[in-house]
Scaffold this motif. Structure first.
Motif, PDB file in Angstrom:
ATOM      1  N   CYS C 101       0.827  -1.207   0.000  1.00 56.46           N
ATOM      2  CA  CYS C 101       0.000   0.000   0.000  1.00 56.46           C
ATOM      3  C   CYS C 101       0.862   1.257   0.000  1.00 56.46           C
ATOM      4  O   CYS C 101       0.456   2.286  -0.490  1.00 56.46           O
ATOM      5  N   CYS C 104       3.483   2.978   4.890  1.00 53.32           N
ATOM      6  CA  CYS C 104       4.616   2.884   5.813  1.00 53.32           C
ATOM      7  C   CYS C 104       5.912   3.298   5.141  1.00 53.32           C
ATOM      8  O   CYS C 104       6.922   3.480   5.809  1.00 53.32           O
ATOM      9  N   CYS C 136       4.807  -2.222   9.373  1.00 56.45           N
ATOM     10  CA  CYS C 136       4.234  -2.426   8.052  1.00 56.45           C
ATOM     11  C   CYS C 136       3.252  -3.565   8.185  1.00 56.45           C
ATOM     12  O   CYS C 136       3.601  -4.635   8.675  1.00 56.45           O
TER      13      CYS C 136
HETATM   14  S1  FES Z   1       3.153  -1.426   2.519  1.00 56.07           S
HETATM   15 FE1  FES Z   1       1.263  -1.173   3.533  1.00 56.07          FE
HETATM   16  S2  FES Z   1       1.853  -0.837   5.551  1.00 56.07           S
HETATM   17 FE2  FES Z   1       3.716  -1.249   4.591  1.00 56.07          FE
END
Ligand code: FES
Ligand code: FES
Lengths: 748, 81, 159
Positions: C101, C104, C136
């Protein structure tokens, strides 16, 4: 739509490679805009007042002092929302976003404020006076089922619930076939055990956030982090009485969801505040609000009865599953009951599931909802029996494994499935025979999950210079833009960097179902391929015009139109770029599109293997080595498939070892922060090895299966089985936190 | 006639049978026929079901053809994470 | 309540702002200066999504007051790439698919850069412990650690 297309056993040029993701640079430079990163001119800050009580009647709310503060522009309570008539589903979502007559859990929203600054909003929030009548509460699933337990709602049980049970029991499910009694009678040993799992949170690092604006004409715009902008649109429209076409929802980049962002929490409230104040309103949750008031998964209590012969054949399996899904009906117990024994070929199998409400936040989907707890129970029981007979746990699973033609415990007969393949690969893997030290033990377990299809629209625009945009409607939660660009490039026969995929807002594309059920690579991928085929047909037509031949005398290969067949004549091929360049001269812009309710998704299986070390002095469990074996059908971008396997496994490790919702005697959540709700950190873990198997899904043109969810199903039991092997204690109660493991070791 | 398997808890609505037969050539006809023949199934049909036809799961597609020898299984409506 | 006037340097740029006494550096960065690359995952120092460096020291900007930045050198994710050239860590994160995503990612990159400045040749274990303050939820850390180790190797070779 019928998906009878046979998947091609073909050589891919783009699919299966590992190109750089298109949104990578935005995300490593801080430029990517997530839910909380958007602002609007004249924006107000919205905050929510939440119930400090687990269960209380709301007798009166006085907002006058808060409203009198300069800088406060709007205060809303439930009275500012319309009454929802006969739609329980929407009515429950509204009640969860803003409490009505009762606050049903610690953290339940009771009022909200929009003010010109966060500081003013915080000050004003304290001036809202709520007159509560505190009621007795219940947060444990077994306690909530007892007659005489505090009751949340009357009259919510459906027709499946027998008379005379607590009103907190709202649905009963039963699945299976055969005759359990007869099956158990044929066993050499029958194991009866009760297993319990605590609620865990999806734990996405990005708290919920949105920015809403609405004019008096009913036109509204909403920006938010969600797994489905169309779901947000339709739900908010239903709650607020808006027209779907008047509310445009744009999905921001999303900082994780795992199912937790498949519903709404802040969005209707932000819209109501924006409507009342006439100003844009931004709302961002704190971490404590996320944990107290958004969806964790269900907690569970599960009884298992399992019979096995001494050579490892399972003669019968029975499970009674009780899941509490928080304050409203809808725990995922039916999926627990359907999936519990799904990996096995059993003559006698029965599961009964009970959906129970308690004074906890309304559960939201969490990666393979309902399945991990059920698999924990069944896979632990199989392991215990196998070990008791001195049998190899992988052999026992192979002996009982479901295969093509097996009638699943939930009713269907399986087509080609990959469970056996994952088990065989696990058995052949060096991990299985690697030496172990003292206090170390190895565990294995299997897992099953469904995959979904669903409503999907994709448009594909060919630019005059021959580059391509794919327009899709599902937020990119883990690299799906890359996968779509890859499938488009593959189908068009052009290079990956000629394609850019963007995510549309709700006004720019037709309905797309939520990013859930591992559906995106499967369904959106399928629609992308079909949209590309549509564009190719058009491009072949344009070439045919130029050549003065029939359309069907043109075929597409290697990124160009070629004359084909006896009457085509000979013409040099026209590339996509050449056709695009003359589009204006041959009929106008070229686009492809495809709209479908993609049905017929397959199922998915995995086998996990772990080595653990249990510290006999502290009870701490260390994960030493972990390997995931899963069938991906066809891995479009293998690096992101591995990422799904690894991420799911580690969420499962957290669930198994550390994570839990802890409620105090007063029914309030005791650990509403990342310090005390402890998700795995880098130093807790080894590398997570992955083995991708590719048994093509006959329902997808490239053989793709969803891969996102199955990986969280096996870890709970895998680790419990390894802890048992390492320490001799069988943990039937999650999480296996050090004090519990230590107590079990001391007690053994 | 198409044979339809229903899950255990629905048997209360289908005269205690987990396998029933109805006349249908499409998904829509199937659901209509079930509702007509077994009115007690209606609450569940209204809440939503998925239907597995020969091992593939369908949610909404009214005109999905069903053959006489198709394996048809009623499932609780699936939702994911 | 009177606001505090702060003069500081962020990613090499001279910056001045007024902030409330209780406002965090993270709030200042995000809400006053439009530097939204630093993320708020918790606001309590538990997730590392807000990681920045202050005078070369890795800090959670949600635990630092805006007023404390007076006279300091602040470095955020926005300053990590030089023009068109990504920092090797940024490049390796994309190459290794070390983000799903990506929420983080800014904090982890800032923290990892700080690690490699102190220890150009960390063991896997040292990298895991250094990054233990950065949560993460998507990746299980495998690809993140690989990307950090690979970037470290490349940077050692280049120097
Ligand atoms: S890539 Fe989604 S929280 Fe680390
Ligand atoms: S936001 Fe600062 S550590 Fe989480």
């Amino acid at each position: 739509m019928a998906l009878d297309t046979k998947s091609e056993t073909r050589q891919f040029t783009v699919v299966g490679t590992r190109p750089l993701r298109p949104d990578g640079i935005d995300k490593v430079t801080g430029r990517a805009r997530f839910g909380a990163d958007m602002t609007a001119p004249g924006m107000l800050i919205g905050l929510v007042l939440r119930s400090p009580h687990a269960h209380a009647k709301i007798k009166r709310i006085d907002t006058s002092a808060a409203e009198a503060i300069p800088g406060v522009h709007a205060v809303v309570t439930r009275a500012d929302f319309p009454v929802i008539g006969d739609n329980d589903f929407i009515a429950d979502i509204l009640d969860n976003c803003m409490a009505g007559e009762k606050a049903l859990y610690d953290g339940h929203a009771v009022a909200a404020i929009a003010a010109s600054s966060g500081a003013i909003a915080r000050k004003a929030l304290k001036l809202i006076k709520v007159d509560y009548e505190v009621l007795p509460h219940v947060t444990d699933v077994d306690a909530a089922m007892k007659p005489g337990a505090p009751v949340l709602h009357e009259g919510r049980a459906n027709e499946t619930v027998p008379e005379g049970m607590s009103s907190n029991v709202v649905a009963r499910y039963e699945f299976g076939h055969g005759d359990i009694g007869a099956g158990l009678a044929g066993a050499d040993r029958v194991l009866e055990r009760t297993y319990r799992t605590e609620a865990t949170h999806q734990g996405y690092i990005e708290p919920h956030a949105c920015l809403a604006q609405m004019g008096p004409d009913g036109q509204a715009d909403l920006w938010c982090c969600t797994q489905g902008q169309y779901m947000v649109r339709d739900t908010c429209a239903a709650i607020l009485g808006l027209k779907q076409g008047q509310l445009r929802v744009t999905a921001s980049e999303i900082g994780g969801g795992f199912g937790g962002k498949t519903t709404v929490f802040l969005e209707p409230v932000a819209l109501a505040l924006a409507r009342k104040s006439g100003r844009p309103v931004k709302m961002v949750m704190t971490r404590s609000e996320v944990l107290r008031a958004t969806g964790p998964t269900a907690s569970s209590s599960i009884d298992i009865k399992l019979g096995m012969t001494k050579d490892g054949r399972i003669t019968a399996g029975f499970a009674e599953l009780r899941y509490q899904g928080g304050a409203y009906p809808g725990s995922p117990v039916e999926f627990g009951a359907m999936s519990a024994f799904a990996p096995y070929d059993l003559d006698h199998v029965k599961t009964v599931g009970w959906d129970v409400v308690t004074n906890r936040p309304k559960q939201a989907a969490y990666r393979a909802p309902g399945a991990p707890m059920a698999a924990f129970a069944v896979e632990s029981a199989i392991d215990e029996l196998a070990k008791g007979f001195g049998l190899d746990p992988l052999e026992v699973r192979l002996k009982n494994a479901a295969r093509e033609g097996t009638r699943a415990s939930y009713g269907v007969t399986y087509p080609a499935i990959g469970l056996e393949a994952t088990l065989r690969r696990a058995k052949d893997h060096p991990h299985w025979t690697a030496p172990l030290g003292s206090n170390q033990g190895r565990g294995v377990a299997c897992g099953f999950w469904f995959n979904f299809g669903g409503n999907t629209c994709v448009s594909m625009n060919i630019a005059p210079d021959g580059t391509v945009n794919v327009i899709e409607g599902n937020p990119d939660i883990g690299g799906s833009r890359a996968s779509m660009s890859m499938m488009a490039a593959e189908e068009l026969g052009i290079s990956y960097d000629q394609v850019r995929t963007v995510i549309a807002d709700t006004a720019s594309l037709g309905l797309n179902d939520v990013t859930d059920g591992s559906r995106v690579t499967f369904a959106v991928g399928l629609a992308t391929i079909e949209a590309a085929r549509d564009a190719k047909r058009e491009m072949c037509k344009r070439a045919a015009m130029v050549w003065g031949i029939e359309e069907d005398a043109v075929e597409w290969k290697d990124g160009a139109a070629h004359p084909a067949g006896p009457n085509a004549g000979s013409h040099p091929p026209m590339t996509l770029a050449e056709i695009a360049a003359i589009a204006s001269n041959t009929g106008g812009p070229i686009a492809g599109h495809y709209e479908v309710n993609a049905e017929g998704a397959g199922v998915s299986f995995a086998t996990h293997m772990v080595d653990t070390e249990v510290d006999p002095e502290t009870g701490a469990v260390k994960i030493l080595r972990y390997t995931v074996f899963q069938d991906a059908g066809k891995a479009v971008h293998p690096a992101y498939v591995e990422g799904q396997f690894q991420g799911g496994a580690v969420q499962g490790i957290g669930w198994a070892l550390n994570e839990e919702y802890i409620y105090g005697a007063d029914g309030t959540l005791q650990n509403a922060g990342f310090l005390d709700y402890r998700i795995p950190v880098a130093s807790d873990l080894p590398m997570i090895d992955t083995v991708i198997l590719e048994i093509p899904n006959p329902g997808h043109p490239y053989g793709v299966r969803g891969v996102g969810e199955t990986s969280i199903v096996p870890p709970l039991a895998t680790i419990a089985n390894a802890v048992s092997a390492a320490s001799g204690v069988r943990m039937a109660d999650l999480p296996m936190s050090p004090p519990k493991v230590l107590a079990a070791i001391k007690g053994a | 006639m198409v044979k339809v398997r229903v899950w255990g808890s629905l048997a209360a609505a289908t005269e205690d049978r987990t396998e029933v037969e109805v006349d249908a050539t499409t998904l829509r006809e199937l659901l209509d026929a079930l509702a007509a023949r077994y009115p007690a199934l209606r609450p569940q049909l209204d809440r939503g079901v998925s239907v597995a036809i020969d091992g593939k799961v369908y949610n909404d597609s009214w005109f999905q053809p069903i053959r006489e020898d198709s394996e048809v299984v009623l499932l609780a409506r699936l939702k994911g994470g | 309540m009177s606001r505090i006037h702060v003069t500081t340097t962020i990613n090499g740029d001279p910056v001045e702002y007024l902030c409330d006494p209780e406002e965090t550096l993270l709030d200042v960065l995000r809400d006053r200066l439009g530097l939204t690359g630093s993320k708020e995952g918790c606001g309590t120092g538990d997730c590392g999504a807000c990681s920045v460096t202050m005078n070369g020291r890795l800090v959670c900007s949600c635990l630092v007051l805006g007023a404390e930045a007076e006279g300091a050198q602040i470095a955020t994710i926005e300053g990590m790439a030089k023009g068109e050239t990504l920092h090797p860590l940024q490049r390796k994160f994309i190459e290794h698919a070390a983000l799903q995503c990506g929420i983080c990612t800014p904090g982890i990159l800032v923290a990892a850069k700080s690690l490699l400045e102190r220890n150009p040749d960390p063991t896997e274990e040292e990298a895991r412990y250094w990054l233990a303050g950065n949560l993460c939820r998507c990746t299980g850390y495998d690809k993140i650690i690989r990307a950090v180790m690979d970037a470290a190797a490349e940077m050692r070779e280049a120097s």
